[in-house]
Design an enzyme around this catalytic site. Structure first.
Site, PDB file in Angstrom:
ATOM      1  N   GLY A  15       0.816  -1.218   0.000  1.00 14.84           N
ATOM      2  CA  GLY A  15       0.000   0.000   0.000  1.00 14.84           C
ATOM      3  C   GLY A  15       0.845   1.262   0.000  1.00 14.84           C
ATOM      4  N   GLY A  40       2.665  -1.733  -9.535  1.00 12.54           N
ATOM      5  CA  GLY A  40       1.564  -0.783  -9.656  1.00 12.54           C
ATOM      6  C   GLY A  40       1.127  -0.270  -8.305  1.00 12.54           C
ATOM      7  N   HIS A  41       0.876   1.027  -8.235  1.00 13.45           N
ATOM      8  CA  HIS A  41       0.357   1.634  -7.014  1.00 13.45           C
ATOM      9  C   HIS A  41      -1.089   2.066  -7.247  1.00 13.45           C
ATOM     10  CE1 HIS A  41       4.687   2.831  -5.598  1.00 13.45           C
ATOM     11  NE2 HIS A  41       4.408   1.556  -5.434  1.00 13.45           N
ATOM     12  N   GLY A 415      -8.390   1.288   5.483  1.00  9.89           N
ATOM     13  CA  GLY A 415      -9.252   1.253   4.304  1.00  9.89           C
ATOM     14  C   GLY A 415      -8.475   1.763   3.101  1.00  9.89           C
TER      15      GLY A 415
END
Length: 435
Positions: A15, A40-41, A415
C-alpha cells in the site's frame, strides 16, 4: 534538507502508493528511485481509482513535482498511456519529469523476458513479462539505451542497431524465435521522444538544486525489501535495489541527505509469483477471505496474490536492512472478520529455534514457523480515525508488533480511501511531516 524515504518491508503490495499519496501534500517533490512498470500503485480518492506504474504517487497534487529518477527503467509506451489516463481524469501532468540518465525498456527486452520464462519451465521466476530484468541486464552489461540517447538520433540508431543485431542472434540460436526489425523500433521510439521530450531533465542537478533550496522531498520505491536483488529471497526477486540504499543509487544523492526512513508493512503478508513464503496460509477458506477482503490481485498483472500471516522475523530483518525509524501498518481492516490471527515470531530450522532471516533460499524448505495467536476484534474499523477508539484486541495486536520490533508505529491504514487512516502518534507525526 528535509527528506524522507518510504520503503516496503515485505514482498511488495503493502500500500505504498496510498501512503505516499496521503503524505505527498506535505512535500514539494516526490521522487521514484528504482524499478519499472512491473509494479503498480493504487490510489483511491472519492471512489476514483488511480493506477500508477511509473509516475510517483504525488502526481495527484498539482503543487508537487514528480521525478522519475535515473535508477528507474522506463517503458515509454506505458508512461505515455499512464499520462494520458491521468489527464483524462483531470490530473495536471505538467510537473512530471524524466531523468535523462534513466534506461529505456525496449521491445526486445519484453520478448527476452517472455522467452526466458518459457525456457526455465517449472523453474520460472514469475516475472510480469514487462522486460524489467533484461533492461537492467543491458544496463549492467553497459549496452543499455538511455533516455538521453533519444535526443541524438544518430547515437540512438547506432546503439539500437547493435542491440537488435545481438538480440536477434539470441532469439534465433537459443530460443528458436523469429528476429525483429530495427526500423519499426526506431520509428516507434522517435515518436515517443517527440511526445515526452519536454519532460527530459538532468535529474541529479534538479534534485540537488531542490535540496539547496531546502525543499521537502519524499523518495518512493517500487516492490519491497524481500524482493531486493541483494537482500531478498534470491533468485525470486526483482532486478534492482528496492531498499533505502537504492535511494542514493537511483537518484544521485548522498546518504546524509536522508532524514527518516519509513517502513510500510501490511497487517498480514502477500507474495506474487514463485519463491519462499514461510507464513503462507494453506487454509483456502482463510486465504480467500483475506484475498477478497484486501483485493489482493496484482495492479499490473491481475494475478491473485499468495496470502499469509504476518512474519515478524522477516519484518525485523527488513527494518534492520533499511534502518527504519518509524513503521506504517496498512490494511488492518482486512483482518476484521477473522476468528483469530496468527503471527510468526520465530523459525524452527534443523531442530533449532532461530529468530533471524536465513541467507540461503534452500533453507526455507525446512523452516517451520513458531506462532503467536491473537483473538480478532470482529468489528468494522474502517470508520475509526482515533487510535484509542480501536477495539482492545486490535490495539493489543498493534502494540505487540511495536514491542517485538522496538519501533513506533505512527500511521495505520484502515481502508483503501485516502482519508481512511489513523495517526497513532500525532505529535510525532505532525513534527515530522507538517513542521
Amino acid at each position: 534538507m528535509p527528506s524522507n524515504v518510504i520503503v516496503g518491508l515485505q514482498w511488495g503490495d503493502e500500500g505504498k502508493g496510498k501512503i505516499t499519496d496521503f503524505l505527498s501534500k506535505n512535500f514539494d517533490y516526490v521522487i521514484r528511485y528504482q524499478g519499472g512498470n512491473n509494479s503498480g500503485h493504487s490510489i483511491h480518492i472519492n471512489k476514483n481509482r488511480f493506477i500508477l506504474h511509473l509516475i510517483p504517487s504525488g502526481v495527484i497534487y498539482s503543487n508537487v513535482e514528480c521525478i522519475i529518477g535515473p535508477g528507474v527503467v522506463i517503458d515509454p509506451k506505458c508512461l505515455i498511456e499512464e499520462i494520458k489516463n491521468l489527464e483524462s481524469m483531470g490530473v495536471n501532468t505538467s510537473k512530471i519529469f524524466i531523468a535523462k540518465r534513466a534506461h529505456l525498456i525496449m521491445p526486445y527486452h519484453k520478448l527476452l523476458d517472455i522467452y526466458k520464462e518459457e525456457y526455465l519451465g517449472k523453474n520460472f521466476i514469475g516475472t510480469t513479462h514487462c522486460g524489467i530484468g533484461p533492461a537492467y541486464e543491458d544496463k549492467i552489461s553497459r549496452t543499455g539505451i538511455r533516455i538521453l540517447d533519444l535526443i541524438d538520433k544518430k547515437s540512438f540508431y547506432k546503439k539500437l542497431k547493435y542491440n537488435v543485431k545481438f538480440k536477434n542472434k539470441i532469439f534465433q540460436k537459443i530460443y528458436n524465435k523469429p528476429s525483429i526489425s530495427i526500423d519499426s523500433i526506431y520509428d516507434e521510439y522517435m515518436n515517443y521522444s517527440k511526445i515526452l521530450s519536454d519532460k527530459f531533465v538532468n535529474a541529479v542537478r534538479k534534485i540537488h538544486t531542490a535540496f539547496s533550496n531546502n525543499k521537502k522531498i519524499l523518495f518512493e520505491g517500487a516492490q519491497a525489501t524481500l524482493l531486493d536483488i541483494d537482500y531478498g529471497t534470491y533468485p525470486y526477486v526483482t532486478t534492482s535495489s528496492s531498499t533505502t540504499g537504492g535511494v542514493c543509487i537511483g537518484t544521485g544523492i548522498p546518504p546524509n541527505f536522508i532524514n527518516n526512513s519509513f517502513g510500510i508493512a501490511k497487517s498480514y503478508c502477500t507474495r506474487v509469483g514463485n519463491g519462499p513464503f514461510p507464513t503462507e496460509i494453506n487454509n483456502k477458506i482463510i486465504s480467500n477471505i483475506i484475498r477478497d477482503s484486501g483485493n489482493e490481485y496484482g495492479s499490473t498483472t491481475k494475478r491473485p496474490r499468495r496470502c499469509g500471516w504476518l512474519d515478524l522475523v522477516s519484518l525485523k530483518y527488513s527494518c534492520m536492512i533499511n534502518g527504519i525509524n518509524y513503521l506504517i501498518i496498512t490494511k488492518l481492516d482486512v483482518l476484521n472478520n477473522l476468528d483469530s490471527i496468527n503471527v510468526c515470531i520465530q523459525y524452527k530450522f534443523n531442530k533449532k529455534t532461530i529468530d533471524y532471516f536465513p541467507c540461503n533460499i534452500e533453507s526455507y524448505n525446512n523452516i517451520e514457523c513458531v506462532w503467536k495467536k491473537f483473538p480478532c476484534w470482529k468489528q468494522n474499523i474502517t470508520n475509526i480515525r482515533d487510535y484509542d477508539s480501536l477495539p482492545n484486541n486490535c490495539k493489543n495486536y498493534i502494540n505487540y508488533i511495536e514491542n517485538y520490533l522496538k519501533l513506533k508505529i505512527i500511521l495505520i491504514s484502515v481502508g483503501s480511501e485516502r482519508n481512511q487512516n489513523i495517526i497513532k502518534n500525532k505529535s510525532l507525526f505532525y513534527k515530522i511531516f507538517c513542521s
